[in-house]
Design an enzyme around this catalytic site. Structure first.
Site, short mmCIF file in Angstrom:
data_model
loop_
_atom_site.label_atom_id
_atom_site.label_comp_id
_atom_site.label_asym_id
_atom_site.label_seq_id
_atom_site.Cartn_x
_atom_site.Cartn_y
_atom_site.Cartn_z
N CYS A 93 0.53 -1.40 0.22
CA CYS A 93 -0.41 -0.15 0.02
C CYS A 93 0.59 1.65 -0.32
CB CYS A 93 -0.44 0.06 0.85
SG CYS A 93 -2.23 -1.07 1.18
N CYS A 110 -3.85 0.72 -3.66
CA CYS A 110 -4.50 0.11 -1.32
C CYS A 110 -3.94 1.45 -1.30
CB CYS A 110 -4.52 -0.65 -1.22
SG CYS A 110 -2.65 -1.71 -0.74
#
Ligand code: APR
Length: 259
Positions: free
Chosen positions: A82, A163
């Site tokens: 992420c 993400c």
């Protein structure tokens, strides 16, 4: 004097499949797995190559669809952390130089999947399981050519995995830094998942000092699309020289991953 930018030193000005495609792809795959720690051990470069060629060999090179790569995509395992994904449009050179210099972010081409195929060309033909080394359709020659369908599939996958905070690097030197027909505008943005992505940092790279591209019509379009998808974002105009400085001197303080 004509200077040609050749990605990764692959000499590919031919119209057909890149010479030594199999060797290049398998060597890039093995080298990548060796160089990048924390790669899942399930990756097998020979199996990856098999999956790749089975996606398009034996098919009319104008009838290779995005979904034809679905199975192949599953043979490549990689976790994308992420807050690391960088998307780009018409900023390929500077975006890739930036990720290589700073390690702040990774582009699709910094992942195993994108790295293996970057700058290469390939196609097969109907009624034969051979590659065509003489002639392959150009990017715009027919929509469903093997190379374009691959990049659309790989881009969709890369965007689905994103993400946390993501960055988008656009080109402020052109009329439409955000282009709905580009892969970023037509494929990636549609796959951004607001449940997974917390913030989209749009950075428009300007070569002139006026730095107002974030107010342009095309960026307003992008803003509307992100709003409709319930995605939080901001847009900042960044001077190209600032990024170049950062690429040349990655440990300088001006180079704080471009916030
Ligand atoms: N002819 C040949 N190649 C093309 C063409 C074309 N007309 N258009 C696009 N490409 C290929 C090239 O390899 C080019 O470097 O796609 C790449 C990106 O094209 P851009 O128009 O600069 O940007 P975009 O279409 O938005 O695609 C970039 O998609 O690859 C993913 O994650 C990546 O975010 C990035 C985005």
């Amino acid at each position: 004097v004509v200077v040609m930018y050749v990605k990764y030193g692959v000499d590919d000005d031919t119209k057909g499949t890149t010479k030594n495609l199999k060797t290049i792809v398998i060597e890039r795959c093995m080298e990548y797995i060796r160089a990048v720690s924390q790669m899942p051990s399930s990756n097998n470069c020979d199996a990856i190559w098999e999956g790749f060629q089975n996606s398009f060999l034996g098919k009319d090179p104008c009838k290779v669809h995005v979904e034809d790569y679905d199975q192949f995509i599953t043979t490549v395992q990689q976790d994308i952390p992420c807050n690391k994904s960088l998307f780009w449009s018409k900023t390929g050179q500077i975006a890739h130089d930036f990720t290589k210099a700073t390690k702040c972010f990774m582009t699709l081409e910094d992942t195993l999947l994108g790295h293996m195929m970057d700058g290469l060309k390939w196609c097969g033909q109907q009624h034969s399981k051979e590659f065509n080394y003489t002639s392959c359709p150009g990017w715009n020659e027919c929509e469903f050519n093997p190379v374009r369908s691959f990049w659309r599939r790989a881009s969709a996958h890369f965007a689905e995995l994103a993400c946390g905070n993501v960055m988008v690097m656009l080109n402020g030197s052109i009329d439409s830094p955000f282009n709905k027909q580009s892969i970023f505008g037509s494929v990636e943005i549609k796959k951004f998942d607001p449940e997974k992505i917390s913030y989209v940092s749009i950075r428009v790279i300007d070569s002139l000092q006026d730095r107002t591209s974030c107010n342009s019509i095309s960026l307003q379009d992008l803003g509307r699309i992100l709003n409709n998808s319930r995605l939080d974002f901001d847009c900042k105009d960044i001077d190209k020289s600032e990024i170049l400085q950062c690429i040349n001197d990655p440990i300088s303080q001006s180079c704080d991953c471009v916030n």
